[in-house]
Write a protein that holds these residues in place. Structure first.
Motif, PDB file in Angstrom:
ATOM      1  N   THR A 205      71.148 -56.737 -30.372  1.00 54.38           N
ATOM      2  CA  THR A 205      71.849 -57.101 -31.603  1.00 54.38           C
ATOM      3  C   THR A 205      71.267 -56.367 -32.803  1.00 54.38           C
ATOM      4  O   THR A 205      72.006 -55.848 -33.653  1.00 54.38           O
ATOM      5  CB  THR A 205      71.768 -58.625 -31.823  1.00 54.38           C
ATOM      6  OG1 THR A 205      72.415 -59.289 -30.740  1.00 54.38           O
ATOM      7  CG2 THR A 205      72.447 -59.022 -33.126  1.00 54.38           C
ATOM      8  N   TYR A 206      69.945 -56.324 -32.880  1.00 52.34           N
ATOM      9  CA  TYR A 206      69.301 -55.590 -33.973  1.00 52.34           C
ATOM     10  C   TYR A 206      69.698 -54.110 -33.938  1.00 52.34           C
ATOM     11  O   TYR A 206      70.060 -53.525 -34.975  1.00 52.34           O
ATOM     12  CB  TYR A 206      67.780 -55.726 -33.903  1.00 52.34           C
ATOM     13  CG  TYR A 206      67.073 -54.704 -34.755  1.00 52.34           C
ATOM     14  CD1 TYR A 206      67.065 -54.818 -36.147  1.00 52.34           C
ATOM     15  CD2 TYR A 206      66.466 -53.588 -34.178  1.00 52.34           C
ATOM     16  CE1 TYR A 206      66.463 -53.858 -36.942  1.00 52.34           C
ATOM     17  CE2 TYR A 206      65.856 -52.630 -34.965  1.00 52.34           C
ATOM     18  CZ  TYR A 206      65.855 -52.761 -36.345  1.00 52.34           C
ATOM     19  OH  TYR A 206      65.262 -51.807 -37.124  1.00 52.34           O
TER      20      TYR A 206
ATOM     21  N   PRO B 109      74.046 -63.367 -36.120  1.00 50.36           N
ATOM     22  CA  PRO B 109      73.338 -62.249 -36.764  1.00 50.36           C
ATOM     23  C   PRO B 109      73.456 -62.258 -38.285  1.00 50.36           C
ATOM     24  O   PRO B 109      72.569 -61.776 -38.979  1.00 50.36           O
ATOM     25  CB  PRO B 109      73.994 -61.008 -36.151  1.00 50.36           C
ATOM     26  CG  PRO B 109      75.281 -61.477 -35.576  1.00 50.36           C
ATOM     27  CD  PRO B 109      75.085 -62.893 -35.184  1.00 50.36           C
TER      28      PRO B 109
ATOM     29  N   PHE C 220      63.524 -59.542 -37.108  1.00 48.34           N
ATOM     30  CA  PHE C 220      64.666 -60.142 -36.423  1.00 48.34           C
ATOM     31  C   PHE C 220      64.222 -61.072 -35.296  1.00 48.34           C
ATOM     32  O   PHE C 220      64.858 -62.098 -35.043  1.00 48.34           O
ATOM     33  CB  PHE C 220      65.626 -59.066 -35.898  1.00 48.34           C
ATOM     34  CG  PHE C 220      66.712 -58.747 -36.885  1.00 48.34           C
ATOM     35  CD1 PHE C 220      67.941 -59.371 -36.825  1.00 48.34           C
ATOM     36  CD2 PHE C 220      66.472 -57.866 -37.933  1.00 48.34           C
ATOM     37  CE1 PHE C 220      68.923 -59.117 -37.763  1.00 48.34           C
ATOM     38  CE2 PHE C 220      67.441 -57.591 -38.874  1.00 48.34           C
ATOM     39  CZ  PHE C 220      68.674 -58.214 -38.793  1.00 48.34           C
TER      40      PHE C 220
ATOM     41  N   GLN D 134      75.727 -60.082 -27.383  1.00 48.98           N
ATOM     42  CA  GLN D 134      75.498 -58.989 -28.315  1.00 48.98           C
ATOM     43  C   GLN D 134      76.745 -58.802 -29.161  1.00 48.98           C
ATOM     44  O   GLN D 134      77.860 -59.099 -28.758  1.00 48.98           O
ATOM     45  CB  GLN D 134      75.174 -57.703 -27.549  1.00 48.98           C
ATOM     46  CG  GLN D 134      73.786 -57.706 -26.932  1.00 48.98           C
ATOM     47  CD  GLN D 134      73.414 -56.366 -26.369  1.00 48.98           C
ATOM     48  OE1 GLN D 134      72.683 -56.288 -25.417  1.00 48.98           O
ATOM     49  NE2 GLN D 134      73.896 -55.303 -26.940  1.00 48.98           N
TER      50      GLN D 134
ATOM     51  N   PHE E 288      65.571 -64.847 -35.469  1.00 49.98           N
ATOM     52  CA  PHE E 288      66.285 -65.442 -34.345  1.00 49.98           C
ATOM     53  C   PHE E 288      65.472 -66.558 -33.705  1.00 49.98           C
ATOM     54  O   PHE E 288      66.033 -67.524 -33.182  1.00 49.98           O
ATOM     55  CB  PHE E 288      66.652 -64.371 -33.313  1.00 49.98           C
ATOM     56  CG  PHE E 288      67.977 -63.725 -33.579  1.00 49.98           C
ATOM     57  CD1 PHE E 288      69.156 -64.413 -33.371  1.00 49.98           C
ATOM     58  CD2 PHE E 288      68.053 -62.427 -34.059  1.00 49.98           C
ATOM     59  CE1 PHE E 288      70.380 -63.833 -33.631  1.00 49.98           C
ATOM     60  CE2 PHE E 288      69.272 -61.826 -34.323  1.00 49.98           C
ATOM     61  CZ  PHE E 288      70.441 -62.529 -34.112  1.00 49.98           C
TER      62      PHE E 288
ATOM     63  N   LEU F 226      73.217 -53.691 -35.215  1.00 50.21           N
ATOM     64  CA  LEU F 226      73.265 -53.810 -36.673  1.00 50.21           C
ATOM     65  C   LEU F 226      72.711 -52.558 -37.346  1.00 50.21           C
ATOM     66  O   LEU F 226      73.268 -52.061 -38.333  1.00 50.21           O
ATOM     67  CB  LEU F 226      72.461 -55.029 -37.124  1.00 50.21           C
ATOM     68  CG  LEU F 226      73.083 -56.413 -36.912  1.00 50.21           C
ATOM     69  CD1 LEU F 226      72.041 -57.492 -37.119  1.00 50.21           C
ATOM     70  CD2 LEU F 226      74.256 -56.626 -37.850  1.00 50.21           C
TER      71      LEU F 226
ATOM     72  N   THR G  25      70.119 -62.237 -40.602  1.00 51.79           N
ATOM     73  CA  THR G  25      69.922 -61.269 -41.680  1.00 51.79           C
ATOM     74  C   THR G  25      69.736 -61.982 -43.015  1.00 51.79           C
ATOM     75  O   THR G  25      68.937 -61.560 -43.862  1.00 51.79           O
ATOM     76  CB  THR G  25      71.111 -60.297 -41.751  1.00 51.79           C
ATOM     77  OG1 THR G  25      71.383 -59.777 -40.449  1.00 51.79           O
ATOM     78  CG2 THR G  25      70.818 -59.141 -42.692  1.00 51.79           C
TER      79      THR G  25
END
Length: 502
Positions: free
Chosen positions: A208-209, A145, A234, A16, A238, A212, A149
């Motif tokens: 992670t999302y 990430p 996402f 993460q 990913f 962000l 994105t």
């Protein structure tokens, strides 16, 4: 691709996000100012736990994975954008649905592809909406990430993005386990340790999302509207990265998406991998076998087990064809053990835990697993060895130190056998029809998906149970030999006693 050249990074390399305080990025004032165009995206925002979804989620871009039209359009766009003439062509294939097929004779040792850097997506690629990229770079977002994105941002612009043809040829719904719901994982992968790996990976993506969203998206809603940048998109991006991202050793290990090259399918019979050729300045691979016209050309995605291939790529090789196949066996300390706390502390000191998973192969099992088993079965009077056993189970020092406890050998092997047979029973229950209860009436699409997931699970279970059966056979034989040897020794000893009594 072998070792560090594998097509997808291990999930362990995808933690993460944990950034340092934001630091100023390089001045981007010279970049052309591009206002984000109207978003043509009908996807509803769903920030709830993606694992609990009742149906697989889809995004409004990409294509059905077997689509020949999108593949042909991609090929034309690549050629018009600087891809040199190829000896390969995208076609429907038996292995992988779409793949690259030889148009002419290809020799062993021949270099192919030569995709120019201008057609490769990296963390340095130019954004169609520079403001979005600048915000991420100012916040020091790592490559994974950042690229996830980037894909979403470019996809949302559709025909306004230079990558539209490429994104249109990507699968709308990858077969990766990242796209399975919790209900599907519980139904079809209940016996395999890959289920736990899949949940870990999905949890990492969700984390992670959320990171962000908290740190960046919520502070710049005009650049990151939630109808575009959400957990569903996402999971898709990913899924694309896990199945297509490559690490290029000759570009200092840079990770990249390589259109055209990512149409190559995997074969366990080849070891060739993608890299950057400095002389021709293109991404290439060198064949390690020859191909005739019409034959599909393969590369290696790495020395991965069938479970790992299903986890990232959504396919399982045929039984017995993958020399790198393995199955993870879960071992645990017994909580009723009088020394449970001491053993657990020894494991934690070396970064280990309980339960712990170990890979079994047809050829055997790791020495670390034997050391862990010694620790599990060791009695209180061997507490002075707990530290040594824990160390050996965590880092492979067993092979260097020659760690061995003959007095514990039989108990350790029996413990592994019991765990192995318990695991076999779960696989057998599924394969004999007890693991997939009938559902209510399904639509044709739902029925097709259920059938596909069940087939992949069945293929995986058949391969993993085969390894467990082999392990069971070896363990039973070793235990039988040990016990029969003890019996012979006892018989011989009793014979001597009778002689001396005479």
């Amino acid at each position: 691709m072998a070792q560090i050249f594998c097509r997808v990074l291990d999930s362990a390399q995808f933690p993460q996000i944990s950034w340092p305080p934001p630091r100023p990025a390089a001045d981007s004032s010279s970049s052309a100012h591009v206002v984000r165009r109207r978003i043509r995206c009908s996807l509803s925002a769903t920030s709830s736990n993606a694992l609990t979804g009742s149906e697989a989620r889809v995004v409004p871009w990409g294509c059905e994975i077997e689509s020949p039209e999108s593949a042909s359009a991609l090929q034309r766009w690549l050629s018009a954008s600087g891809l040199p003439p190829q000896k390969l062509e995208i076609q429907r294939v038996d292995v992988g649905e779409r793949g690259l097929v030889a148009l002419s004779n290809i020799r062993k040792g021949e270099k192919l592809l030569f995709v120019p850097p201008s057609l490769v997506i990296t963390a340095d690629s130019e954004w169609s909406c520079p403001e979005v990229g600048n915000v991420l770079k100012k916040n020091s977002v790592p490559d994974w990430p950042l690229l996830a994105t980037y894909l979403i941002s470019e996809a949302s612009l559709m025909s306004s993005s230079r990558w539209n043809r490429y994104i249109s040829a990507l699968p709308r719904q990858p077969y990766s386990l990242l796209y399975w719901t919790l209900s599907e994982l519980d139904t079809y992968l209940v016996a395999s340790q890959i289920r736990a790996r899949a949940i870990e990976r999905i949890t990492n993506v969700i984390g992670t999302y959320n990171d962000l969203k908290l740190r960046i998206f919520s502070k710049h809603p005009e650049l990151f509207p939630e109808e575009v940048f959400n957990i569903d998109t996402f999971l898709w991006s990913f899924g694309i990265l896990f199945s297509r991202l490559v690490r290029l050793p000759s570009m200092n290990g840079k990770v990249a998406l390589v259109p055209w090259a990512d149409m190559l399918n995997h074969s366990p019979e080849v070891e060739t991998f993608l890299d950057y050729d400095k002389s021709s300045q293109g991404i290439f691979f060198m064949t390690d076998q020859s191909y005739q016209p019409g034959e599909q050309v393969f590369i290696s995605y790495g020395k991965k087990s069938n479970g790992e291939l299903l986890l990232s790529y959504g396919f399982v090789p045929k039984e017995g064809t993958n020399p790198n196949d393995s199955v993870e066996l879960s071992l645990s300390l017994n909580k009723s053990d009088k020394c449970y706390k001491e053993k657990l502390e020894a494991l934690r000191k070396h970064g280990f835990s309980t339960p712990q998973r170990f890979p079994l192969q047809i050829t055997g099992w790791p020495v670390e697993m034997m050391a862990y088993s010694y620790l599990v079965v060791s009695p209180p009077n061997m507490s002075q060895h707990f530290e040594e056993m824990a160390a050996a189970s965590s880092n492979g020092t067993a092979s260097k130190m020659g760690i061995k406890y003959p007095e514990l050998e039989e108990k350790a092997l029996q413990f592994i056998l019991d765990c192995c047979e318990s695991s076999i029973s779960k696989y057998t229950k599924f394969l004999e029809g007890g693991g997939t209860p009938d559902s209510a009436a399904l639509s044709a699409k739902q029925a097709n998906r259920k059938s596909l997931l069940k087939k992949m699970a069945t293929d995986l279970y058949t391969c993993e149970r085969r390894i467990l059966y082999r392990t069971q056979y070896i363990l039973r034989r070793r235990l039988r030999d040990m016990r029969s040897g003890e019996l012979r020794a006892l018989t011989l000893f009793n014979g001597f006693r009778k002689i001396f009594k005479q």
